[in-house]
Design a protein around this motif. Structure first.
Motif: not given
Length: 407
Positions: A181, A338-339, A342-343, A345-346
């Motif tokens: 990221e 942001t990146g 997302k990671r 949360e994944k």
């Protein structure tokens, strides 16, 4: 080999002596041979050490009949090792019988590049290695891995009488996500790794830096640490050490081994490499970016270290996720923020979320106090009461420390 050594000790020109000549009983011989195995494993010695002539001579100097009980390397690596393995298996089986356990598995490559999978049982805060599997030829697809894990669980329950309540396998620590990221961080990390490698590969340069350290901090010379590509925590440790050595590197007169090279083409190449690395040392932007990387890697590495501990609890795992998430949510780079969100949360989505949340809510010392803006923590959480009853003053001290921890 033993016969040759004994014969050499009888030669008149050798000024050696032999120890007392008292025979060993069969029981004593068995105990001595078992101790040879224990010593070999404890000292991480190769099995062949026991047949080294100098080692045999040493034992004969202590006891002239030592040759009667010194085992061969075949005995140590065969019969004695098998016997010890059987004894340990029985001991572990007695300790684990009827207990609840978490089964964990991880893999690595041995010296022959075989893929080895280790199987462990975590019971009451202790880890027991129960199996090593050569998985070189095994399939690595989802269905095959599922079948392999099921087999591990079945064998563990059958052989050790445990009740497997959870399965845990390894994952990367998150630093790879970070470097994906943050392209600037990835480039800076590559430059820092090259700088460390350049210093360590040039003895004269390394010596100059060490001498400068000695001048700045007499009696304290720190070594440059190497990054291990498969151990993400080493990135943080190596880069943090590089930052510590920044002043010494700036003050040192960076002189490589260029002057010793006579070949013009090679000399030009060495000069170019030296100039590139010297530019990094003198570049304030490089050190600023490296400091940012170290700051970003710290919460990830702390979370990795805590989450791999046997005593880590589900509520603490949740708090490490929350702390790392909140840290990157405030990152100075919107793209990285942001990146990484997302990671994270994944990864959180892949976990049994209700169990982790429920564990935190049911913790009487936490309950709902960690939700919202109080969730920002990635350090070790000490959510447990004092071991013994305490006085009002001790209780007040405990409450104050708990309040500080929650801030």
């Amino acid at each position: 080999m033993l016969t040759k050594v004994q014969a050499s000790m009888h030669q008149s020109q050798l000024k050696v002596f032999q120890g007392q000549r008292l025979p060993f009983t069969s029981d004593q011989a068995g105990i001595v041979q078992e101790q040879f195995l224990h010593a070999t494993v404890s000292a991480n010695l190769p099995f062949r050490w026991i047949e080294d002539p100098e080692v045999i001579t040493l034992f004969l100097l202590f006891w002239s009949t030592a040759g009667d009980v010194i085992p061969s390397r075949q005995q140590i690596s065969g019969l004695l090792l098998d016997k010890a393995n059987e004894a340990v298996h029985k001991q572990v089986k007695r300790a684990l019988q009827g207990k609840y356990a978490v089964l964990t598995s991880d893999g690595w490559k041995d010296d022959s590049q075989n893929a080895i999978s280790g199987v462990n049982l975590s019971v009451e805060g202790k880890t027991y290695l129960i199996d090593l599997i050569n998985s070189t030829a095994h399939k690595k697809d989802g269905a095959a891995m599922c079948e392999a894990f099921e087999g591990m669980i079945d064998r563990a329950e059958q052989d050790y009488g445990v009740y497997i309540v959870a399965l845990c396998c390894d994952n990367d620590g998150g630093s790879q996500d970070y470097f994906i990221e943050n392209e600037e961080a990835a480039q800076t990390a590559e430059e820092a790794t090259c700088l460390i490698g350049w210093v360590l590969n040039h003895g004269r340069v390394c010596s100059l830096f060490d001498e400068t350290q000695e001048e700045l901090t007499p009696g304290k010379v720190l070594a440059f640490l190497v990054v291990n590509i498969t151990r993400w925590n080493t990135h943080y440790i190596a880069f943090d050490r590089l930052l510590t050595l920044k002043d010494a590197m700036h003050q040192a007169i960076v002189a490589s081994q260029v002057g010793a090279e006579k070949n013009a083409q090679k000399k030009k190449k060495l000069e170019k490499e030296a100039n590139v690395q010297c530019d990094h040392v003198d570049n304030g932007g490089f050190w600023h970016r490296l400091k940012s990387i170290v700051n970003d890697l710290e919460p990830i590495c702390l979370g990795v270290n805590m989450n791999q501990m046997d005593i880590m609890r589900p509520d603490q795992v949740l708090l490490t996720f929350a702390g790392i998430f909140l840290y990157f949510q405030k990152h100075s780079s919107p793209a990285v923020a942001t990146g990484m969100a997302k990671r994270i949360e994944k990864r959180w989505k892949a976990l049994d979320q209700p169990m982790f949340v429920l564990a935190l809510v049911l913790n009487p010392f936490e309950r709902l106090s960690r939700f919202g803006d109080k969730a920002a923590t990635y350090r070790h959480v000490r959510s447990r009461p004092p071991k013994n009853s305490c006085s009002p003053d001790e209780q007040a001290t405990y409450d104050n420390e708990k309040e500080k921890k929650e801030r």
